[in-house]
Design a protein around this motif. Structure first.
Motif, PDB file in Angstrom:
ATOM      1  N   ASP A 286      45.556  42.040  18.369  1.00  0.00           N
ATOM      2  CA  ASP A 286      44.378  41.337  17.862  1.00  0.00           C
ATOM      3  C   ASP A 286      43.464  42.316  17.125  1.00  0.00           C
ATOM      4  O   ASP A 286      42.977  42.027  16.036  1.00  0.00           O
ATOM      5  CB  ASP A 286      43.571  40.698  18.999  1.00  0.00           C
ATOM      6  CG  ASP A 286      44.269  39.535  19.657  1.00  0.00           C
ATOM      7  OD1 ASP A 286      45.136  38.902  19.006  1.00  0.00           O
ATOM      8  OD2 ASP A 286      43.946  39.253  20.826  1.00  0.00           O
TER       9      ASP A 286
ATOM     10  N   THR B 104      43.402  42.037  22.485  1.00  0.00           N
ATOM     11  CA  THR B 104      44.606  42.846  22.662  1.00  0.00           C
ATOM     12  C   THR B 104      44.679  43.867  21.526  1.00  0.00           C
ATOM     13  O   THR B 104      43.953  43.758  20.528  1.00  0.00           O
ATOM     14  CB  THR B 104      45.861  41.961  22.630  1.00  0.00           C
ATOM     15  OG1 THR B 104      45.970  41.376  21.325  1.00  0.00           O
ATOM     16  CG2 THR B 104      45.815  40.883  23.701  1.00  0.00           C
TER      17      THR B 104
ATOM     18  N   GLY C 221      34.121  45.248  27.543  1.00  0.00           N
ATOM     19  CA  GLY C 221      34.472  44.032  28.254  1.00  0.00           C
ATOM     20  C   GLY C 221      35.066  42.944  27.380  1.00  0.00           C
ATOM     21  O   GLY C 221      35.148  41.789  27.808  1.00  0.00           O
ATOM     22  N   LEU C 222      35.471  43.287  26.173  1.00  0.00           N
ATOM     23  CA  LEU C 222      36.057  42.289  25.285  1.00  0.00           C
ATOM     24  C   LEU C 222      37.514  42.034  25.669  1.00  0.00           C
ATOM     25  O   LEU C 222      38.223  42.950  26.060  1.00  0.00           O
ATOM     26  CB  LEU C 222      35.974  42.747  23.830  1.00  0.00           C
ATOM     27  CG  LEU C 222      34.570  43.072  23.309  1.00  0.00           C
ATOM     28  CD1 LEU C 222      34.637  43.527  21.866  1.00  0.00           C
ATOM     29  CD2 LEU C 222      33.645  41.877  23.462  1.00  0.00           C
ATOM     30  N   GLU C 223      37.939  40.808  25.519  1.00  0.00           N
ATOM     31  CA  GLU C 223      39.298  40.411  25.888  1.00  0.00           C
ATOM     32  C   GLU C 223      40.218  40.398  24.672  1.00  0.00           C
ATOM     33  O   GLU C 223      40.933  39.430  24.442  1.00  0.00           O
ATOM     34  CB  GLU C 223      39.266  39.031  26.547  1.00  0.00           C
ATOM     35  CG  GLU C 223      38.518  38.990  27.856  1.00  0.00           C
ATOM     36  CD  GLU C 223      39.185  39.816  28.942  1.00  0.00           C
ATOM     37  OE1 GLU C 223      40.433  39.835  28.986  1.00  0.00           O
ATOM     38  OE2 GLU C 223      38.458  40.429  29.729  1.00  0.00           O
TER      39      GLU C 223
ATOM     40  N   LYS D  12      37.565  47.315  24.828  1.00  0.00           N
ATOM     41  CA  LYS D  12      37.890  47.082  26.238  1.00  0.00           C
ATOM     42  C   LYS D  12      36.775  47.595  27.142  1.00  0.00           C
ATOM     43  O   LYS D  12      36.426  46.960  28.138  1.00  0.00           O
ATOM     44  CB  LYS D  12      39.225  47.744  26.605  1.00  0.00           C
ATOM     45  CG  LYS D  12      40.436  47.209  25.843  1.00  0.00           C
ATOM     46  CD  LYS D  12      40.606  45.714  25.944  1.00  0.00           C
ATOM     47  CE  LYS D  12      41.274  45.302  27.217  1.00  0.00           C
ATOM     48  NZ  LYS D  12      41.471  43.860  27.329  1.00  0.00           N
TER      49      LYS D  12
ATOM     50  N   VAL E  90      40.974  34.356  19.521  1.00  0.00           N
ATOM     51  CA  VAL E  90      39.971  35.388  19.782  1.00  0.00           C
ATOM     52  C   VAL E  90      38.612  34.792  19.460  1.00  0.00           C
ATOM     53  O   VAL E  90      38.420  34.169  18.413  1.00  0.00           O
ATOM     54  CB  VAL E  90      40.231  36.653  18.927  1.00  0.00           C
ATOM     55  CG1 VAL E  90      39.144  37.684  19.159  1.00  0.00           C
ATOM     56  CG2 VAL E  90      41.595  37.239  19.253  1.00  0.00           C
ATOM     57  N   LYS E  91      37.658  34.962  20.376  1.00  0.00           N
ATOM     58  CA  LYS E  91      36.319  34.419  20.185  1.00  0.00           C
ATOM     59  C   LYS E  91      35.641  35.080  18.988  1.00  0.00           C
ATOM     60  O   LYS E  91      35.866  36.257  18.707  1.00  0.00           O
ATOM     61  CB  LYS E  91      35.470  34.664  21.435  1.00  0.00           C
ATOM     62  CG  LYS E  91      35.973  33.977  22.670  1.00  0.00           C
ATOM     63  CD  LYS E  91      35.131  34.364  23.864  1.00  0.00           C
ATOM     64  CE  LYS E  91      35.750  33.863  25.150  1.00  0.00           C
ATOM     65  NZ  LYS E  91      35.055  34.403  26.323  1.00  0.00           N
TER      66      LYS E  91
ATOM     67  N   TRP F 164      40.038  49.605  19.776  1.00  0.00           N
ATOM     68  CA  TRP F 164      40.538  48.747  20.854  1.00  0.00           C
ATOM     69  C   TRP F 164      40.043  49.240  22.209  1.00  0.00           C
ATOM     70  O   TRP F 164      39.574  48.457  23.037  1.00  0.00           O
ATOM     71  CB  TRP F 164      42.061  48.700  20.804  1.00  0.00           C
ATOM     72  CG  TRP F 164      42.676  47.947  21.942  1.00  0.00           C
ATOM     73  CD1 TRP F 164      42.580  46.605  22.186  1.00  0.00           C
ATOM     74  CD2 TRP F 164      43.451  48.488  22.999  1.00  0.00           C
ATOM     75  NE1 TRP F 164      43.273  46.277  23.335  1.00  0.00           N
ATOM     76  CE2 TRP F 164      43.814  47.426  23.856  1.00  0.00           C
ATOM     77  CE3 TRP F 164      43.889  49.776  23.305  1.00  0.00           C
ATOM     78  CZ2 TRP F 164      44.577  47.608  24.992  1.00  0.00           C
ATOM     79  CZ3 TRP F 164      44.654  49.952  24.437  1.00  0.00           C
ATOM     80  CH2 TRP F 164      44.991  48.884  25.272  1.00  0.00           C
TER      81      TRP F 164
ATOM     82  N   GLU G 154      33.895  38.301  19.662  1.00  0.00           N
ATOM     83  CA  GLU G 154      34.800  39.442  19.816  1.00  0.00           C
ATOM     84  C   GLU G 154      35.282  39.945  18.458  1.00  0.00           C
ATOM     85  O   GLU G 154      35.401  41.154  18.254  1.00  0.00           O
ATOM     86  CB  GLU G 154      35.974  39.060  20.721  1.00  0.00           C
ATOM     87  CG  GLU G 154      35.533  38.826  22.154  1.00  0.00           C
ATOM     88  CD  GLU G 154      36.619  38.282  23.053  1.00  0.00           C
ATOM     89  OE1 GLU G 154      37.569  37.655  22.549  1.00  0.00           O
ATOM     90  OE2 GLU G 154      36.513  38.481  24.271  1.00  0.00           O
TER      91      GLU G 154
END
Length: 116
Positions: free
Chosen positions: A39, A36, A32-34, A29, A52-53, A25, A56
């Motif tokens: 997730d 959580t 730059g991944l969004e 981060k 979630v894309k 995780w 990602e």
């Protein structure tokens, strides 16, 4: 000077395995991944992570596979080829161009661009 903390190889492996989702995780981060933490945990465990894309999810899975490779090959010397292979695992699936090689383009972490 005595080391403040001293752990055996087995203890280090135990800590790495116990904290692997947190490490993935935090790495996500940094990239730059969004995602959580929940997730990341869901993706790690092969479950759906709504909203979630796809890129990602692939990136989190690639980080998972890189950690698995690292933990399965602890006795392999960490030479240039080893590092390039790890980079290939992390950047595979078209996430990073030329992922089989060490990056030769500027990399940004937290908005700060570092030249390679």
């Amino acid at each position: 000077m005595e080391p403040r903390f001293s752990m055996t190889r087995e203890e280090n492996i135990f800590v790495a395995k116990r904290n692997i989702i947190d490490y993935i995780w935090k790495s996500a981060k940094l990239e730059g991944l969004e995602v959580t933490y929940p997730d990341t945990e869901a993706i790690f465990n092969g479950m759906r992570a709504p909203n979630v894309k796809v890129e990602e999810i692939v990136a989190v899975n690639n980080l998972k596979h890189a950690w698995q490779f690292l933990l399965d090959n602890l006795d392999v010397p960490a030479d240039y080829n080893y590092v390039c292979y790890l980079n290939k695992i992390v950047g595979g699936d078209n996430l990073v161009i030329n992922a089989v090689f060490i990056r030769k383009v500027p990399v940004s972490i937290g908005g700060y661009v570092m030249e390679t």
